[in-house]
Motif scaffolding. Structure first.
Motif, PDB file in Angstrom:
ATOM      1  N   SER A  73      -4.716 -24.491  -1.279  1.00 29.54           N
ATOM      2  CA  SER A  73      -4.143 -23.868  -2.475  1.00 29.54           C
ATOM      3  C   SER A  73      -4.248 -22.363  -2.297  1.00 29.54           C
ATOM      4  O   SER A  73      -5.351 -21.803  -2.278  1.00 29.54           O
ATOM      5  CB  SER A  73      -4.915 -24.326  -3.726  1.00 29.54           C
ATOM      6  OG  SER A  73      -4.323 -23.778  -4.893  1.00 29.54           O
ATOM      7  N   MET A  74      -3.109 -21.725  -2.149  1.00 28.64           N
ATOM      8  CA  MET A  74      -3.097 -20.311  -1.776  1.00 28.64           C
ATOM      9  C   MET A  74      -3.637 -19.425  -2.893  1.00 28.64           C
ATOM     10  O   MET A  74      -3.377 -19.643  -4.072  1.00 28.64           O
ATOM     11  CB  MET A  74      -1.683 -19.882  -1.400  1.00 28.64           C
ATOM     12  CG  MET A  74      -1.135 -20.580  -0.170  1.00 28.64           C
ATOM     13  SD  MET A  74      -2.203 -20.451   1.280  1.00 28.64           S
ATOM     14  CE  MET A  74      -2.208 -18.675   1.545  1.00 28.64           C
ATOM     15  N   GLY A  75      -4.385 -18.448  -2.470  1.00 30.72           N
ATOM     16  CA  GLY A  75      -4.976 -17.456  -3.370  1.00 30.72           C
ATOM     17  C   GLY A  75      -5.653 -16.403  -2.517  1.00 30.72           C
ATOM     18  O   GLY A  75      -5.630 -16.461  -1.277  1.00 30.72           O
ATOM     19  N   GLN A  76      -6.268 -15.451  -3.153  1.00 34.83           N
ATOM     20  CA  GLN A  76      -6.912 -14.361  -2.422  1.00 34.83           C
ATOM     21  C   GLN A  76      -7.995 -14.907  -1.494  1.00 34.83           C
ATOM     22  O   GLN A  76      -8.836 -15.706  -1.904  1.00 34.83           O
ATOM     23  CB  GLN A  76      -7.522 -13.362  -3.401  1.00 34.83           C
ATOM     24  CG  GLN A  76      -7.990 -12.079  -2.740  1.00 34.83           C
ATOM     25  CD  GLN A  76      -8.403 -11.029  -3.750  1.00 34.83           C
ATOM     26  OE1 GLN A  76      -8.392 -11.291  -4.943  1.00 34.83           O
ATOM     27  NE2 GLN A  76      -8.773  -9.847  -3.288  1.00 34.83           N
ATOM     28  N   GLY A  77      -7.938 -14.505  -0.233  1.00 29.37           N
ATOM     29  CA  GLY A  77      -8.930 -14.939   0.737  1.00 29.37           C
ATOM     30  C   GLY A  77      -8.514 -16.143   1.561  1.00 29.37           C
ATOM     31  O   GLY A  77      -9.228 -16.532   2.498  1.00 29.37           O
ATOM     32  N   GLN A  78      -7.367 -16.756   1.260  1.00 30.00           N
ATOM     33  CA  GLN A  78      -6.917 -17.947   1.980  1.00 30.00           C
ATOM     34  C   GLN A  78      -5.906 -17.627   3.081  1.00 30.00           C
ATOM     35  O   GLN A  78      -5.448 -18.535   3.777  1.00 30.00           O
ATOM     36  CB  GLN A  78      -6.279 -18.939   0.994  1.00 30.00           C
ATOM     37  CG  GLN A  78      -7.212 -19.472  -0.062  1.00 30.00           C
ATOM     38  CD  GLN A  78      -8.310 -20.346   0.530  1.00 30.00           C
ATOM     39  OE1 GLN A  78      -8.148 -20.922   1.593  1.00 30.00           O
ATOM     40  NE2 GLN A  78      -9.432 -20.423  -0.152  1.00 30.00           N
ATOM     41  N   GLU A  79      -5.577 -16.350   3.239  1.00 27.53           N
ATOM     42  CA  GLU A  79      -4.533 -15.984   4.192  1.00 27.53           C
ATOM     43  C   GLU A  79      -4.875 -16.387   5.624  1.00 27.53           C
ATOM     44  O   GLU A  79      -4.082 -17.040   6.319  1.00 27.53           O
ATOM     45  CB  GLU A  79      -4.258 -14.470   4.138  1.00 27.53           C
ATOM     46  CG  GLU A  79      -3.806 -13.979   2.771  1.00 27.53           C
ATOM     47  CD  GLU A  79      -4.965 -13.479   1.911  1.00 27.53           C
ATOM     48  OE1 GLU A  79      -6.082 -14.034   2.067  1.00 27.53           O
ATOM     49  OE2 GLU A  79      -4.761 -12.560   1.100  1.00 27.53           O
ATOM     50  N   SER A  80      -6.075 -16.012   6.077  1.00 18.11           N
ATOM     51  CA  SER A  80      -6.479 -16.309   7.454  1.00 18.11           C
ATOM     52  C   SER A  80      -6.620 -17.807   7.680  1.00 18.11           C
ATOM     53  O   SER A  80      -6.236 -18.327   8.736  1.00 18.11           O
ATOM     54  CB  SER A  80      -7.807 -15.602   7.781  1.00 18.11           C
ATOM     55  OG  SER A  80      -7.660 -14.197   7.680  1.00 18.11           O
ATOM     56  N   ALA A  81      -7.176 -18.508   6.682  1.00 19.87           N
ATOM     57  CA  ALA A  81      -7.339 -19.957   6.802  1.00 19.87           C
ATOM     58  C   ALA A  81      -5.988 -20.646   6.939  1.00 19.87           C
ATOM     59  O   ALA A  81      -5.836 -21.599   7.725  1.00 19.87           O
ATOM     60  CB  ALA A  81      -8.091 -20.500   5.589  1.00 19.87           C
ATOM     61  N   ALA A  82      -4.988 -20.175   6.193  1.00 17.89           N
ATOM     62  CA  ALA A  82      -3.658 -20.780   6.251  1.00 17.89           C
ATOM     63  C   ALA A  82      -3.009 -20.553   7.617  1.00 17.89           C
ATOM     64  O   ALA A  82      -2.438 -21.482   8.207  1.00 17.89           O
ATOM     65  CB  ALA A  82      -2.779 -20.207   5.145  1.00 17.89           C
ATOM     66  N   LEU A 130       5.461 -26.587   1.866  1.00 19.51           N
ATOM     67  CA  LEU A 130       5.228 -25.424   1.013  1.00 19.51           C
ATOM     68  C   LEU A 130       5.581 -25.778  -0.432  1.00 19.51           C
ATOM     69  O   LEU A 130       6.512 -26.535  -0.674  1.00 19.51           O
ATOM     70  CB  LEU A 130       6.079 -24.239   1.467  1.00 19.51           C
ATOM     71  CG  LEU A 130       6.017 -23.869   2.957  1.00 19.51           C
ATOM     72  CD1 LEU A 130       7.054 -22.799   3.270  1.00 19.51           C
ATOM     73  CD2 LEU A 130       4.624 -23.391   3.332  1.00 19.51           C
ATOM     74  N   THR A 131       4.830 -25.215  -1.387  1.00 18.14           N
ATOM     75  CA  THR A 131       5.186 -25.395  -2.794  1.00 18.14           C
ATOM     76  C   THR A 131       5.187 -24.031  -3.477  1.00 18.14           C
ATOM     77  O   THR A 131       4.411 -23.143  -3.137  1.00 18.14           O
ATOM     78  CB  THR A 131       4.200 -26.334  -3.544  1.00 18.14           C
ATOM     79  OG1 THR A 131       2.951 -25.643  -3.780  1.00 18.14           O
ATOM     80  CG2 THR A 131       3.953 -27.605  -2.769  1.00 18.14           C
ATOM     81  N   SER A 132       6.075 -23.888  -4.438  1.00 13.68           N
ATOM     82  CA  SER A 132       6.190 -22.628  -5.177  1.00 13.68           C
ATOM     83  C   SER A 132       6.817 -22.887  -6.536  1.00 13.68           C
ATOM     84  O   SER A 132       7.696 -23.750  -6.663  1.00 13.68           O
ATOM     85  CB  SER A 132       7.052 -21.625  -4.403  1.00 13.68           C
ATOM     86  OG  SER A 132       7.351 -20.489  -5.196  1.00 13.68           O
ATOM     87  N   GLU A 133       6.353 -22.175  -7.523  1.00 12.87           N
ATOM     88  CA  GLU A 133       7.007 -22.243  -8.824  1.00 12.87           C
ATOM     89  C   GLU A 133       8.333 -21.506  -8.765  1.00 12.87           C
ATOM     90  O   GLU A 133       8.483 -20.547  -8.001  1.00 12.87           O
ATOM     91  CB  GLU A 133       6.117 -21.615  -9.904  1.00 12.87           C
ATOM     92  CG  GLU A 133       4.887 -22.429 -10.245  1.00 12.87           C
ATOM     93  CD  GLU A 133       4.110 -21.815 -11.398  1.00 12.87           C
ATOM     94  OE1 GLU A 133       4.542 -20.750 -11.915  1.00 12.87           O
ATOM     95  OE2 GLU A 133       3.076 -22.383 -11.775  1.00 12.87           O
TER      96      GLU A 133
END
Length: 205
Positions: A73-82, A130-133
């Motif tokens: 679940s994307m959010g701050q700090g997940q960029e590198s993990a993704a 990918l999911t997006s509103e």
């Protein structure tokens, strides 16, 4: 009256499929996708593709238990993990599901570049979801929120929740397969109970 007349007019000229939304079929969507064609789910109120994707991946032997399914679940700090998950899964043939990418608009350029890079070595079994509103009326078109290159690469899925009783019933029944009825010791009673449950569910929604 006008709404009903217009609906009937479309049915007469074009057919039922233009007024009745068919239940979402993950198998058909999967068969259209490739390792270089991500699936892009547009999120609507009352819909969540996660259970459908997770259940189908499990049928294909892709699970979190065997480290072949990664759900972030994307959010701050997940960029590198993704980015790491995309790189590893592309090489090993796993699946990566990145949810709510609309929250990471500044990072999406990196995602766009990563999708281009992994095309060169992606395993045939690799899938990216990918999911997006959808954007609000104040945000403009979707391609202004998500890079157009990502949208053009993806298979876009807008599984909007049904708004009428009949569509809700069809959607609920579509979650059951003939095998579910065949494995039941009392199929007649099971069908009656299931119909009552689906009808109640459709009324509540």
């Amino acid at each position: 009256r006008i709404g009903a007349a217009l609906t009937q007019y479309v049915v007469d000229l074009l057919g039922n499929e233009f007024v009745e939304q068919a239940p979402f079929n993950m198998l058909q969507t999967y068969e259209e996708s490739t390792c270089s064609t991500p699936l892009f789910f547009v999120l609507f109120p009352g819909t969540d593709p996660t259970p459908v994707v997770t259940a189908f991946a499990h049928q294909q032997g892709i699970t979190e238990a065997n480290s072949r399914f990664v759900n972030i679940s994307m959010g701050q700090g997940q960029e590198s993990a993704a980015l790491h998950a995309l790189n590893v899964s592309a090489r090993e043939g796993g699946w990566v599901m990145l949810q709510n990418i609309h929250l990471m608009q500044e990072w999406l350029k990196q995602l766009e570049r990563m999708l281009e890079v992994i095309e060169e070595f992606a395993h045939p079994d690799f899938r990216c979801i990918l999911t997006s509103e959808p954007p609000s009326v104040f945000q403009g078109p979707l391609h202004e929120m998500v890079p157009e290159a990502i949208l053009q690469k993806c298979i876009k899925i807008a599984d909007e929740a049904p708004t009428d009783l009949k569509s809700n019933l069809r959607r609920a029944f579509a979650k059951f397969t003939p095998e579910d009825f065949d494995h039941c010791a009392k199929p007649r009673e099971f069908k009656a109970t299931l119909f009552a449950l689906c009808f109640f569910h459709a009324l509540v929604l």
